[in-house]
Design an enzyme around this catalytic site. Structure first.
Site, mmCIF file in Angstrom:
data_model
loop_
_atom_site.group_PDB
_atom_site.id
_atom_site.type_symbol
_atom_site.label_atom_id
_atom_site.label_comp_id
_atom_site.label_asym_id
_atom_site.label_seq_id
_atom_site.Cartn_x
_atom_site.Cartn_y
_atom_site.Cartn_z
ATOM 1 C CB THR A 51 -1.143 -0.154 1.213
ATOM 2 O OG1 THR A 51 -1.487 -1.335 1.595
ATOM 3 C CG2 THR A 51 -1.921 0.686 1.302
ATOM 4 N NE ARG A 76 5.051 0.764 4.917
ATOM 5 C CZ ARG A 76 3.899 1.388 5.599
ATOM 6 N NH1 ARG A 76 3.418 0.786 6.673
ATOM 7 N NH2 ARG A 76 3.707 2.570 4.744
ATOM 8 C CB SER A 130 3.999 4.025 8.006
ATOM 9 O OG SER A 130 3.233 4.753 8.413
ATOM 10 C CG HIS A 131 0.371 2.223 11.381
ATOM 11 N ND1 HIS A 131 1.150 2.865 9.452
ATOM 12 C CD2 HIS A 131 0.526 1.062 11.201
ATOM 13 C CE1 HIS A 131 0.646 1.214 8.795
ATOM 14 N NE2 HIS A 131 0.380 0.577 9.414
ATOM 15 C CE LYS A 169 5.991 7.406 1.451
ATOM 16 N NZ LYS A 169 4.150 7.467 1.529
ATOM 17 C CG ASP A 219 1.995 8.112 11.233
ATOM 18 O OD1 ASP A 219 2.446 9.241 10.943
ATOM 19 O OD2 ASP A 219 2.071 7.159 10.031
ATOM 20 C CG ASP A 264 5.231 8.101 7.994
ATOM 21 O OD1 ASP A 264 4.486 7.318 8.371
ATOM 22 O OD2 ASP A 264 5.003 8.295 6.500
ATOM 23 C CG ASP A 294 1.359 8.825 7.091
ATOM 24 O OD1 ASP A 294 1.791 8.598 7.355
ATOM 25 O OD2 ASP A 294 2.644 8.399 5.667
ATOM 26 N NE ARG A 295 -1.202 5.337 9.355
ATOM 27 C CZ ARG A 295 -2.067 4.051 9.351
ATOM 28 N NH1 ARG A 295 -2.789 3.513 10.446
ATOM 29 N NH2 ARG A 295 -1.724 3.262 8.976
ATOM 30 C CB THR A 353 -7.077 0.968 0.935
ATOM 31 O OG1 THR A 353 -8.118 1.615 1.586
ATOM 32 C CG2 THR A 353 -6.122 1.405 1.802
ATOM 33 C CD GLU A 382 -5.892 6.227 2.540
ATOM 34 O OE1 GLU A 382 -6.409 5.540 1.995
ATOM 35 O OE2 GLU A 382 -4.935 6.122 3.157
ATOM 36 C CD GLU A 383 -9.639 3.040 7.264
ATOM 37 O OE1 GLU A 383 -9.850 3.042 8.868
ATOM 38 O OE2 GLU A 383 -9.186 2.564 6.575
ATOM 39 C CB SER A 384 -5.789 4.131 8.110
ATOM 40 O OG SER A 384 -5.633 5.393 6.391
ATOM 41 C CE LYS A 394 -1.264 7.550 5.650
ATOM 42 N NZ LYS A 394 -0.552 7.137 4.687
ATOM 43 N NE ARG A 415 -5.494 -2.242 7.146
ATOM 44 C CZ ARG A 415 -4.739 -2.470 8.269
ATOM 45 N NH1 ARG A 415 -5.033 -2.889 9.569
ATOM 46 N NH2 ARG A 415 -3.474 -2.538 7.984
HETATM 47 C C1 VG1 Z 1 -2.744 1.104 5.806
HETATM 48 C C2 VG1 Z 1 -4.371 1.888 5.713
HETATM 49 C C3 VG1 Z 1 -3.796 2.745 4.768
HETATM 50 C C4 VG1 Z 1 -2.865 3.638 4.218
HETATM 51 C C5 VG1 Z 1 -1.879 2.670 4.688
HETATM 52 C C6 VG1 Z 1 -0.379 3.669 4.932
HETATM 53 O O1 VG1 Z 1 -3.089 0.072 4.681
HETATM 54 O O2 VG1 Z 1 -5.254 1.254 5.478
HETATM 55 O O3 VG1 Z 1 -4.900 4.091 4.521
HETATM 56 O O4 VG1 Z 1 -2.752 4.854 3.310
HETATM 57 O O5 VG1 Z 1 -1.819 2.007 5.658
HETATM 58 O O6 VG1 Z 1 -0.604 4.600 5.887
HETATM 59 P P1 VG1 Z 1 -3.208 -1.455 4.844
HETATM 60 O O7 VG1 Z 1 -2.943 -2.219 3.188
HETATM 61 O O8 VG1 Z 1 -1.857 -1.969 6.426
HETATM 62 O O9 VG1 Z 1 -4.612 -1.284 4.982
HETATM 63 V V1 VG1 Z 1 1.137 4.962 6.663
HETATM 64 O O10 VG1 Z 1 0.494 5.853 7.559
HETATM 65 O O11 VG1 Z 1 1.594 3.108 7.454
HETATM 66 O O12 VG1 Z 1 2.638 5.351 4.934
HETATM 67 CO CO CO Z 2 2.451 7.200 8.036
#
Ligand code: VG1
Ligand code: CO
Length: 542
Positions: A17, A21, A112-113, A125, A276, A278, A280-281, A343, A362-364, A375, A495
């Site tokens: 996504t 990773r 990221s998270h 990335k 988070d 990096d 972006d959340r 997503t 996004e919902e995340s 983001k 999910r």
């Molecule tokens: C998750 C979230 C998605 C987000 C992605 C990267 O992906 O659901 O909405 O864009 O993480 O976010 P997935 O494929 O695990 O559902 V970040 O802040 O980890 O770059």
């Molecule tokens: Co992130």
């Protein structure tokens, strides 16, 4: 000084996504990172002498990885490498630098998270010249290249001092170590009414922002405390740590529960927020009121015109498919288009570049706008602050009024983390096969009005992306979505996204779990989650 090193392909270098990773030790394997970086460069054209932005979220192996990227970028012909001091750049700050300095692209090192450390996760990335994550056709090309790679190019040179600001020559190019915060802070000052927000803090407004020992600490201290005058101590865990202090830098109600508890206490701060790994959340909790990311997107879009950067209004809203449809109501009311994408932020890039959407989410817990192509956690918090200052109302009051006007989309996400991949794939396969028979089926009081496997047709470049999640719609406006995560590093993560619309203000204040109980129960049976995953309950509910 340029070395050409023979190598052999590693399996599984397909970006998910958001980039590639893997567990940190995998990235530390000699040649693993190098192969992937060379695969990126091999898929790009025309970067000779151009600028590359490089930075990361400070996690374990960040500095070592940045040295490798710098030496490889110069050996491959980039002319100038811009690096955040200490190897630090938040994802949105990197996006801004790419755009501001007309860079050819950027490489961001982050998972990221996901947790960091020697046994945690690492990630990388590539972002293109628009500042946004490389689109699928590029990530697929990189993956294809990684399967045939035989050599990589790297400078045989001493490490660059990442902590000293300034430019130095390396080979035929230059490496510039820059302040990671300055350009980003300047962009935020252009978008938001800093005087007004400073006035809010002066009047006693209390903010508690948790940087979660990740990348946003230095940004938040500069912006909230130094520029806006938030009280000292408003920013928690402000020093980026290689292992994030042993925590998950994931700003949700599980990993930032302490903020939730604080916000729910009678004397809690006016706004609790977090971002988070990096940056972006974002997490937004007003005193006594948690704002779901889907609601936050809708409310930010509805009120964006109160901030100087959006005073002219917004052109369109884009949300990922599983994100609740609260934003759709706002778009309808504003008379602007609403786009539903798969997503991942990479799908918003074209809409933003074409000027079709201004605000995306996004919902995340990801929200952002056309100011960058990622983001942006701090951006979302600043927009909330600007709105709170302009409206002179509490978060809770703004939320209640929004629901009364637009209706409320009760929303919850159930994550079944690190389940066996075979079982998860079988679940999706079985459910997909059952889709044609689901339409019109009655289950208890609920009737399925539609069921499909979401596919996206990009209105700008005409590309198609299939199998982006299974959608089950109900006649009363409810919806269940199933999809497998594309960011995990072990097994599979299922999910399940559950949503129900409530137009009646008298019923908008019940507990989310109670409002969604019938759909939640149904979501298990419909997909036979227990049977396929062996799990009776999710690992995380957000
Ligand atoms: C998750 C979230 C998605 C987000 C992605 C990267 O992906 O659901 O909405 O864009 O993480 O976010 P997935 O494929 O695990 O559902 V970040 O802040 O980890 O770059
Ligand atoms: Co992130």
């Amino acid at each position: 000084m340029i070395e050409t090193i023979a190598t052999t392909p590693f399996e599984g270098q397909r970006p998910g996504t958001s980039g590639l990773r893997k567990k940190t030790p995998v990235f530390q394997t000699k040649g693993y990172l190098e192969n992937f970086v060379q695969s990126i460069f091999d898929c790009l054209e025309g970067f000779e002498g151009q600028t590359l932005v490089v930075g990361g979220d400070g996690r374990f192996f960040n500095r070592e990885a940045i040295q490798i990227v710098i030496k490889m970028a110069l050996a491959n012909g980039f002319g100038r490498i811009l690096v955040g001091r200490g190897g630090i750049l938040s994802t949105p700050a990197a996006s801004n630098l790419i755009r501001k300095f007309g860079a050819f692209g950027g490489i961001i090192l982050s998972a990221s998270h996901n947790p960091g450390g020697p046994h945690g996760d690492f990630g990388i990335k590539y972002n293109a010249g628009n500042g946004g994550p490389a689109p699928e056709k590029v990530t697929e090309a990189i993956f294809a290249r990684s399967k045939t790679i035989s050599h990589y190019r790297i400078f045989d040179a001493a490490d660059v001092d990442l902590d000293r600001l300034g430019a130095l020559k390396l080979g035929g190019g230059t490496v510039e170590i820059i302040d990671p915060v300055a350009d980003y802070a300047e962009l935020m000052q252009r978008l938001f009414d800093f005087d007004r927000i400073a006035g809010l803090f002066k009047s006693g407004f209390r903010l508690r922002f948790d940087a979660m020992s990740a990348v946003t600490g230095p940004y938040a201290e500069r912006i909230f405390q130094e520029l806006l005058g938030a009280a000292p101590g408003s920013v928690l865990n402000a020093t980026p740590l290689p292992d994030f202090g042993g925590h998950h830098p994931d700003p949700n109600l599980v990993h930032a529960k302490h903020l939730f508890d604080l916000a729910m206490s009678p004397d809690g701060p006016d706004l609790c927020a977090a971002s988070d790994g990096d940056g972006d959340r974002n997490l937004i909790i007003g005193r006594g009121r948690f704002v779901t990311p889907s609601d936050s997107l809708a409310m930010l879009a509805a009120n964006a015109h109160l901030a100087p950067g959006y005073a002219q209004g917004i052109k369109g809203i884009a949300r990922s498919m599983p994100t609740s449809r609260a934003a759709d109501k706002v778009a309808e009311k504003l008379g602007i288009p609403l786009f539903e994408t798969p997503t991942g932020w990479k799908f918003f890039g074209n809409l933003l570049d074409a000027g079709m959407a201004t605000i995306c989410g996004e919902e995340s817990a990801g929200t952002g706008s056309d100011h960058v192509r990622e983001k942006d956690g701090l951006w979302a918090i600043l927009l909330w602050l600007n709105i709170l200052a302009a409206r002179d109302e509490s978060v809770a009051a703004i939320v209640t009024k929004h629901w009364a006007e637009h209706g409320r989309n009760f929303y919850s996400r159930y994550d079944y983390e690190e389940v066996e991949a075979d079982g998860a794939n079988a679940l999706v396969k079985t459910l997909t096969a059952a889709l044609p028979g689901l339409k019109g089926r009655r289950i208890g009081a609920l009737t399925i009005s539609d069921a499909d496997d979401f596919a996206y047709h990009d209105p700008v470049d005409g590309s198609d992306s299939a199998h982006q999640g299974i959608r089950i719609h109900f006649e009363d406006g409810g919806r269940i979505v199933y999809r497998l995560s594309g960011t995990g590093t072990a097994g599979a993560t299922l999910r399940v996204y559950i949503e129900r619309f409530e137009p009646d203000p008298a019923r908008q204040h019940i507990e989310t779990a109670a409002a969604l109980s019938d759909l939640i129960a149904l979501s298990n049976g419909l997909a036979e989650i227990k049977h396929f995953t062996g799990r009776a309950a999710p690992s995380v509910i957000t």
